[in-house]
Write a protein that holds these residues in place. Sequence first.
Motif, PDB file in Angstrom:
ATOM      1  N   LEU A 139      12.524  10.610 -12.665  1.00  0.00           N
ATOM      2  CA  LEU A 139      12.088   9.210 -12.629  1.00  0.00           C
ATOM      3  C   LEU A 139      11.094   8.992 -11.496  1.00  0.00           C
ATOM      4  O   LEU A 139      10.059   8.348 -11.685  1.00  0.00           O
ATOM      5  CB  LEU A 139      13.295   8.284 -12.461  1.00  0.00           C
ATOM      6  N   LYS A 140      11.386   9.543 -10.330  1.00  0.00           N
ATOM      7  CA  LYS A 140      10.465   9.408  -9.196  1.00  0.00           C
ATOM      8  C   LYS A 140       9.133  10.069  -9.522  1.00  0.00           C
ATOM      9  O   LYS A 140       8.073   9.529  -9.211  1.00  0.00           O
ATOM     10  CB  LYS A 140      11.076  10.021  -7.932  1.00  0.00           C
ATOM     11  N   SER A 198       7.907  10.510 -12.493  1.00  0.00           N
ATOM     12  CA  SER A 198       7.270   9.673 -13.501  1.00  0.00           C
ATOM     13  C   SER A 198       6.636   8.448 -12.858  1.00  0.00           C
ATOM     14  O   SER A 198       5.523   8.047 -13.216  1.00  0.00           O
ATOM     15  CB  SER A 198       8.302   9.244 -14.542  1.00  0.00           C
ATOM     16  N   GLN A 199       7.335   7.861 -11.900  1.00  0.00           N
ATOM     17  CA  GLN A 199       6.790   6.697 -11.206  1.00  0.00           C
ATOM     18  C   GLN A 199       5.549   7.078 -10.407  1.00  0.00           C
ATOM     19  O   GLN A 199       4.575   6.330 -10.366  1.00  0.00           O
ATOM     20  CB  GLN A 199       7.852   6.074 -10.292  1.00  0.00           C
ATOM     21  N   SER A 200       5.575   8.260  -9.786  1.00  0.00           N
ATOM     22  CA  SER A 200       4.406   8.729  -9.048  1.00  0.00           C
ATOM     23  C   SER A 200       3.235   8.964  -9.991  1.00  0.00           C
ATOM     24  O   SER A 200       2.096   8.602  -9.693  1.00  0.00           O
ATOM     25  CB  SER A 200       4.732  10.031  -8.294  1.00  0.00           C
ATOM     26  N   LYS A 238       2.800   7.521 -12.851  1.00  0.00           N
ATOM     27  CA  LYS A 238       2.352   6.203 -13.315  1.00  0.00           C
ATOM     28  C   LYS A 238       1.455   5.559 -12.273  1.00  0.00           C
ATOM     29  O   LYS A 238       0.399   5.009 -12.611  1.00  0.00           O
ATOM     30  CB  LYS A 238       3.552   5.307 -13.601  1.00  0.00           C
ATOM     31  N   ALA A 239       1.861   5.624 -11.015  1.00  0.00           N
ATOM     32  CA  ALA A 239       1.047   5.048  -9.943  1.00  0.00           C
ATOM     33  C   ALA A 239      -0.306   5.755  -9.863  1.00  0.00           C
ATOM     34  O   ALA A 239      -1.350   5.102  -9.695  1.00  0.00           O
ATOM     35  CB  ALA A 239       1.782   5.150  -8.606  1.00  0.00           C
ATOM     36  N   GLU A 280      -2.391   4.596 -12.747  1.00  0.00           N
ATOM     37  CA  GLU A 280      -2.894   3.245 -12.495  1.00  0.00           C
ATOM     38  C   GLU A 280      -4.056   3.284 -11.513  1.00  0.00           C
ATOM     39  O   GLU A 280      -5.026   2.543 -11.654  1.00  0.00           O
ATOM     40  CB  GLU A 280      -1.766   2.347 -11.983  1.00  0.00           C
TER      41      GLU A 280
END
Length: 107
Positions: free
Chosen positions: A46-47, A49-51, A53-54, A57
Amino acid sequence: REDLDAARADARLRAAALKEAEAAAARFQEDAVGLLKEATAHEAALKSSQSAKAAAEGVAAATKEALAAVQAQLVAVRASAETSSRKADEAAAALGGAQADVVAART
């Protein structure tokens, strides 16, 4: 004697039940450790994936900025081309006028 035999049988049953309970507790502990490892892996994913995603972006924002800059340059190039075209038309008209003056002067 019968009481002693009954007590021994009861003790054996209790010992067997205790062994089963210990085995079940060990299995439960193994399952809990496995679930904890799995949860840790999911958290890491998840971390990550969040990285990602960031980062995506950030790339999207940079792409938008680059596109805006390219569009601004395109507008400037078009304006410059229109100005150059207009000046070329004016020069051609002046040359045509001068040629007409030369022709008129020769006649």
